[in-house]
Design a protein around this motif. Structure first.
Motif, PDB file in Angstrom:
ATOM      1  N   ASP A 100      41.089  65.380  41.320  1.00  0.00           N
ATOM      2  CA  ASP A 100      40.690  66.478  42.196  1.00  0.00           C
ATOM      3  C   ASP A 100      41.649  67.666  42.072  1.00  0.00           C
ATOM      4  OD1 ASP A 100      38.590  64.912  43.034  1.00  0.00           O
ATOM      5  OD2 ASP A 100      39.510  64.369  44.953  1.00  0.00           O
ATOM      6  N   MET A 101      42.939  67.372  41.908  1.00  0.00           N
ATOM      7  CA  MET A 101      43.917  68.435  41.774  1.00  0.00           C
ATOM      8  C   MET A 101      43.722  69.194  40.463  1.00  0.00           C
ATOM      9  SD  MET A 101      48.061  68.330  42.059  1.00  0.00           S
ATOM     10  CE  MET A 101      48.040  67.848  43.771  1.00  0.00           C
ATOM     11  N   ILE A 102      43.436  68.465  39.390  1.00  0.00           N
ATOM     12  CA  ILE A 102      43.177  69.122  38.102  1.00  0.00           C
ATOM     13  C   ILE A 102      41.956  70.025  38.227  1.00  0.00           C
ATOM     14  CG2 ILE A 102      42.497  68.797  35.690  1.00  0.00           C
ATOM     15  CD1 ILE A 102      44.111  66.130  35.786  1.00  0.00           C
ATOM     16  N   LEU A 103      40.903  69.516  38.831  1.00  0.00           N
ATOM     17  CA  LEU A 103      39.681  70.306  38.995  1.00  0.00           C
ATOM     18  C   LEU A 103      39.954  71.569  39.813  1.00  0.00           C
ATOM     19  CD1 LEU A 103      36.663  70.527  38.473  1.00  0.00           C
ATOM     20  CD2 LEU A 103      36.286  69.168  40.542  1.00  0.00           C
ATOM     21  N   THR A 104      40.693  71.430  40.893  1.00  0.00           N
ATOM     22  CA  THR A 104      40.987  72.565  41.771  1.00  0.00           C
ATOM     23  C   THR A 104      41.893  73.591  41.101  1.00  0.00           C
ATOM     24  OG1 THR A 104      40.729  71.203  43.743  1.00  0.00           O
ATOM     25  CG2 THR A 104      42.002  73.234  43.992  1.00  0.00           C
ATOM     26  N   LEU A 105      42.964  73.112  40.468  1.00  0.00           N
ATOM     27  CA  LEU A 105      43.969  74.028  39.925  1.00  0.00           C
ATOM     28  C   LEU A 105      43.661  74.526  38.518  1.00  0.00           C
ATOM     29  CD1 LEU A 105      47.234  72.231  41.095  1.00  0.00           C
ATOM     30  CD2 LEU A 105      46.155  74.253  42.101  1.00  0.00           C
ATOM     31  N   ARG A 106      43.019  73.688  37.717  1.00  0.00           N
ATOM     32  CA  ARG A 106      42.862  74.024  36.300  1.00  0.00           C
ATOM     33  C   ARG A 106      41.412  74.163  35.861  1.00  0.00           C
ATOM     34  NH1 ARG A 106      47.055  73.026  33.076  1.00  0.00           N
ATOM     35  NH2 ARG A 106      45.952  74.560  31.825  1.00  0.00           N
ATOM     36  N   GLY A 107      40.494  73.639  36.642  1.00  0.00           N
ATOM     37  CA  GLY A 107      39.080  73.794  36.331  1.00  0.00           C
ATOM     38  C   GLY A 107      38.487  72.621  35.565  1.00  0.00           C
ATOM     39  N   SER A 108      37.173  72.677  35.430  1.00  0.00           N
ATOM     40  CA  SER A 108      36.433  71.561  34.832  1.00  0.00           C
ATOM     41  C   SER A 108      36.691  71.398  33.333  1.00  0.00           C
ATOM     42  CB  SER A 108      34.934  71.720  35.088  1.00  0.00           C
ATOM     43  OG  SER A 108      34.465  72.934  34.539  1.00  0.00           O
ATOM     44  N   GLU A 109      37.020  72.493  32.648  1.00  0.00           N
ATOM     45  CA  GLU A 109      37.274  72.372  31.207  1.00  0.00           C
ATOM     46  C   GLU A 109      38.536  71.559  30.938  1.00  0.00           C
ATOM     47  OE1 GLU A 109      37.007  75.955  28.934  1.00  0.00           O
ATOM     48  OE2 GLU A 109      35.116  76.519  29.880  1.00  0.00           O
ATOM     49  N   VAL A 110      39.609  71.844  31.668  1.00  0.00           N
ATOM     50  CA  VAL A 110      40.842  71.070  31.486  1.00  0.00           C
ATOM     51  C   VAL A 110      40.618  69.636  31.948  1.00  0.00           C
ATOM     52  CG1 VAL A 110      43.262  70.807  32.199  1.00  0.00           C
ATOM     53  CG2 VAL A 110      42.369  73.065  31.584  1.00  0.00           C
ATOM     54  N   LEU A 111      39.921  69.458  33.064  1.00  0.00           N
ATOM     55  CA  LEU A 111      39.613  68.108  33.533  1.00  0.00           C
ATOM     56  C   LEU A 111      38.842  67.326  32.482  1.00  0.00           C
ATOM     57  CD1 LEU A 111      39.652  65.930  35.704  1.00  0.00           C
ATOM     58  CD2 LEU A 111      37.574  66.968  36.655  1.00  0.00           C
ATOM     59  N   GLY A 112      37.896  67.970  31.847  1.00  0.00           N
ATOM     60  CA  GLY A 112      37.096  67.303  30.824  1.00  0.00           C
ATOM     61  C   GLY A 112      37.891  66.888  29.603  1.00  0.00           C
ATOM     62  N   ARG A 113      39.022  67.516  29.371  1.00  0.00           N
ATOM     63  CA  ARG A 113      39.865  67.194  28.213  1.00  0.00           C
ATOM     64  C   ARG A 113      41.070  66.336  28.600  1.00  0.00           C
ATOM     65  NH1 ARG A 113      39.169  73.007  27.228  1.00  0.00           N
ATOM     66  NH2 ARG A 113      37.379  73.222  25.857  1.00  0.00           N
ATOM     67  N   THR A 114      41.129  65.938  29.870  1.00  0.00           N
ATOM     68  CA  THR A 114      42.248  65.144  30.367  1.00  0.00           C
ATOM     69  C   THR A 114      41.754  63.747  30.728  1.00  0.00           C
ATOM     70  OG1 THR A 114      43.260  67.133  31.295  1.00  0.00           O
ATOM     71  CG2 THR A 114      44.083  65.016  32.093  1.00  0.00           C
ATOM     72  N   ARG A 115      42.432  62.749  30.204  1.00  0.00           N
ATOM     73  CA  ARG A 115      42.128  61.355  30.542  1.00  0.00           C
ATOM     74  C   ARG A 115      43.206  60.867  31.503  1.00  0.00           C
ATOM     75  NH1 ARG A 115      42.211  57.589  25.603  1.00  0.00           N
ATOM     76  NH2 ARG A 115      44.026  56.543  26.449  1.00  0.00           N
ATOM     77  N   ILE A 116      42.780  60.298  32.618  1.00  0.00           N
ATOM     78  CA  ILE A 116      43.722  59.770  33.599  1.00  0.00           C
ATOM     79  C   ILE A 116      43.682  58.249  33.517  1.00  0.00           C
ATOM     80  CG2 ILE A 116      44.430  59.742  36.018  1.00  0.00           C
ATOM     81  CD1 ILE A 116      42.752  62.364  36.324  1.00  0.00           C
TER      82      ILE A 116
END
Length: 102
Positions: free
Chosen positions: A34-50
Motif C-alpha cells: 500500500d505504501m509503494i502504491l501511495t508513494l510511488r504509484g502502480s508502475e513501480v508497484l508492478g515492478r516490485t516483488r514483495i
C-alpha cells in the motif's frame, strides 16, 4: 520499530526498473504494498516483488535475482539469526552487482 519513517525511506529509494523487498509477515507485505502504491504509484508497484521470508529455506527465493534487494529495517528483529544472516548475504551479493554497474 514501526513509526520511525524507515520503511517510507526504503520505499522512496526503490528503483523504477524493479526490485525485491523482503519482509517477515503477510500483514507487513500488505502495508509495504500500500505504501509503494501511495508513494510511488502502480508502475513501480508492478515492478516490485514483495517477498515474505520467515525461515532459512524461504530465503532461497532470493537466489539468482537480477534486481536490487531491499530488506525491511525490522526484518532481522523478527526472524532467526540464521534466516537474517542468509537474507543479508544473498541481498548483499545481489546488490553488489548494482553498485559496480552504477
Amino acid at each position: 520499530m514501526r513509526g520511525t519513517g524507515q520503511t517510507k525511506a526504503m520505499v522512496e529509494k526503490l528503483p523504477e526498473t524493479g526490485s525485491v523487498v523482503v519482509v517477515h509477515t503477510d500483514p507487513l507485505r500488505s502495508y509495504v504494498r500500500d505504501m509503494i502504491l501511495t508513494l510511488r504509484g502502480s508502475e513501480v508497484l508492478g515492478r516490485t516483488r514483495i517477498e515474505v521470508i520467515k525461515n532459512r529455506e524461504a530465503a532461497d527465493r532470493l537466489v539468482g535475482l537480477r534486481v536490487p534487494v531491499f530488506v525491511d529495517h525490522a526484518f532481522a528483529d523478527h526472524v532467526s539469526r540464521e534466516t537474517a544472516s542468509a537474507v543479508r548475504a544473498l541481498a548483499d551479493g545481489t546488490n553488489s552487482m548494482f553498485r559496480k554497474a552504477g
